[in-house]
Design an enzyme around this catalytic site. Structure first.
Site, PDB file in Angstrom:
ATOM      1  N   ASP A  41       0.857  -1.186   0.000  1.00  0.00           N
ATOM      2  CA  ASP A  41       0.000   0.000   0.000  1.00  0.00           C
ATOM      3  C   ASP A  41       0.895   1.238   0.000  1.00  0.00           C
ATOM      4  O   ASP A  41       1.762   1.372   0.852  1.00  0.00           O
ATOM      5  CB  ASP A  41      -0.886  -0.041   1.258  1.00  0.00           C
ATOM      6  CG  ASP A  41      -1.864   1.110   1.297  1.00  0.00           C
ATOM      7  OD1 ASP A  41      -2.074   1.757   0.258  1.00  0.00           O
ATOM      8  OD2 ASP A  41      -2.414   1.366   2.379  1.00  0.00           O
ATOM      9  N   ASP A 134      -3.591   2.432  -5.517  1.00  0.00           N
ATOM     10  CA  ASP A 134      -2.273   2.421  -4.866  1.00  0.00           C
ATOM     11  C   ASP A 134      -2.081   1.228  -3.950  1.00  0.00           C
ATOM     12  O   ASP A 134      -1.275   1.269  -3.036  1.00  0.00           O
ATOM     13  CB  ASP A 134      -2.067   3.722  -4.073  1.00  0.00           C
ATOM     14  CG  ASP A 134      -2.889   3.755  -2.792  1.00  0.00           C
ATOM     15  OD1 ASP A 134      -3.992   3.176  -2.797  1.00  0.00           O
ATOM     16  OD2 ASP A 134      -2.422   4.336  -1.811  1.00  0.00           O
ATOM     17  N   GLU A 135      -2.808   0.154  -4.188  1.00  0.00           N
ATOM     18  CA  GLU A 135      -2.803  -0.978  -3.267  1.00  0.00           C
ATOM     19  C   GLU A 135      -2.941  -2.283  -4.050  1.00  0.00           C
ATOM     20  O   GLU A 135      -3.711  -2.337  -5.002  1.00  0.00           O
ATOM     21  CB  GLU A 135      -4.060  -0.876  -2.393  1.00  0.00           C
ATOM     22  CG  GLU A 135      -3.849  -0.875  -0.919  1.00  0.00           C
ATOM     23  CD  GLU A 135      -5.199  -0.742  -0.236  1.00  0.00           C
ATOM     24  OE1 GLU A 135      -5.485  -1.549   0.628  1.00  0.00           O
ATOM     25  OE2 GLU A 135      -5.973   0.157  -0.618  1.00  0.00           O
TER      26      GLU A 135
HETATM   27 MG   LIG Z   1      -2.463   3.980   0.355  1.00  0.00          MG
END
Ligand SMILES: [Mg+2]
Length: 414
Positions: A41, A134-135
């Site tokens: 993350d 973003d993960e």
């Molecule tokens: Mg994040």
């Protein structure tokens, strides 16, 4: 105990600093070199990208969001120290942190950086399941021969590579399943690396129930009403009691509270784009008729975005003329949405310019970039009707879930 220096990859003994690089970021865990499910993350992603592009802001509190009257979309860690949080109204954030630099979100830029990081992940293993911009979840089983190093070492190197090549930081969770990897990734932010192994149930026991992904404020309130506030309270329930008190969702919830999770990392689940289009039975050139078709497609698109829990950072309008010439036009939103009205209005503004009497055979609308669902339709103080519109859409969705899509037809669709 197995140990790994995150700065140089050495495997030091029981020493406080790495004998090779003097680094002090050493991870130790009995299962360090046996676990292979990871959750990665990015840290304060949008704000980190902006800081990367404006190095003079490195030490400043940075808030990404929609202007003075909007809300916080992302806050850097300096701003968080002052109490700034995502989804906080901007005036509150600025009261807490008057020196903050406020930057308008550039969603297309964040999506491009997200894709760059994603392609770096895909060099580690084919089993990468993106979970948001973003993960991602990764399964590195069987990759040791390829990389000449166990997953923990590969992940530490990946974090260093992202910092060097992309200029943002990530946090890594390493565990035996996806649930624990996700929890691990959140425990040591930013620039974290956390491992959870056989100690999972004991580690989770004292934590509040909200720690468990999927337990939101409403379920937490319901559980509190039953005297269940810590994960230990859930862990203690046997299947029968769990079902009696919490219904059919009870036993799976108890298993998750114990840290059990059998979901696989499934790379096929990546959704690259979501759109809706229709080819007309007869070509259409009147603007009003095109708008009616567009409204139907906007409603369909909105439903798909909600169903798969995404938000649109912008919309793409696609038209195909009677002679098969394709036209695409795109426009970004100031704030991500999945409300049909907003999707429609943005696409309609583009359609008006195209509907110049040309005969069209197809119209479509797509979401671009695709963003995580939690960013959709955050409360906007500049638009006091927004929460009402979100609530109205939720009511329509609930009715349709019970009675079918045709049960509720909205004005423009008739
Ligand atoms: Mg994040």
């Amino acid at each position: 105990m197995p140990a790994l220096c995150r700065d140089c990859g050495a495997e030091p003994g029981e020493v406080p600093a790495c004998p090779d690089c003097r680094g002090r970021r050493i991870i130790r865990h009995p299962e360090l070199f046996a676990l292979h499910i990871a959750h990665i993350d990015c840290d304060a992603f949008f704000a980190s990208v902006e800081k990367r592009d404006r190095p003079e802001l490195a030490a400043r509190p940075v808030i990404v969001g929609g202007g003075v009257r909007g809300v916080v979309t992302a806050a850097c860690y300096v701003a968080r120290i002052h109490g700034v949080r995502s989804a906080m109204p901007m005036f509150k954030a600025l009261a807490a942190c008057p020196d903050a630099v406020v930057i308008r979100p550039d969603l297309a830029k964040y999506a491009a950086v997200g894709r760059q990081i994603r392609s770096m992940m895909e060099r580690l293993t084919p089993l990468v399941q993106p979970l948001s911009i973003d993960e991602a979840a990764l399964d590195l089983a069987g990759t040791e021969a390829l990389h000449g190093a166990p997953p923990a070492a590969v992940l530490a190197r990946f974090a260093r590579d992202v910092e060097r090549e992309v200029g943002v930081t990530v946090s890594v969770g390493l565990a035996g399943n996806r649930l624990l990897a996700k929890i691990a990734a959140g425990r040591d932010k930013p620039r974290g690396f956390c491992v959870i192994g056989a100690e999972a149930a004991a580690l989770l026991a004292p934590e509040p129930v909200r720690l468990l992904p999927g337990i939101g404020p409403a379920l937490a309130r319901k559980l509190a009403g039953l005297g269940i506030t810590r994960l230990a309270h859930l862990q203690a329930l046997d299947d029968r009691t769990a079902r009696a008190r919490l219904g059919d969702d009870g036993p799976p919830l108890v298993r998750r509270a114990r840290g059990e999770d059998c979901r696989r990392v499934d790379p096929i689940r990546e959704t690259k784009s979501i759109s809706a289009e229709t080819t007309f039975e007869a070509d259409i050139c009147e603007r009003a008729a095109l708008e009616r078709q567009l409204w139907r497609m906007a409603e369909k698109l909105a439903g798909r975005l909600r169903g798969e829990d995404f938000a649109a950072g912008g919309v793409v309008l696609k038209l195909k003329t009677a002679s098969f010439v394709q036209r695409t036009r795109s426009r970004q939103f100031a704030a991500p949405t999945r409300l049909p009205d907003l999707l429609f209005e943005a696409a309609r503004a583009m359609l008006i310019r195209e509907a110049d009497g040309t005969a069209f055979r197809l119209i479509g609308i797509g979401a671009q970039p695709l963003l995580p669902g939690h960013l959709a339709d955050q409360p906007d103080l500049a638009d006091p009707s927004a929460p009402r519109r979100v609530a109205a859409q939720a009511a329509i969705d609930a009715l349709r879930a019970r009675f079918g899509v045709r049960a509720v037809r909205r004005g423009r669709g008739l």
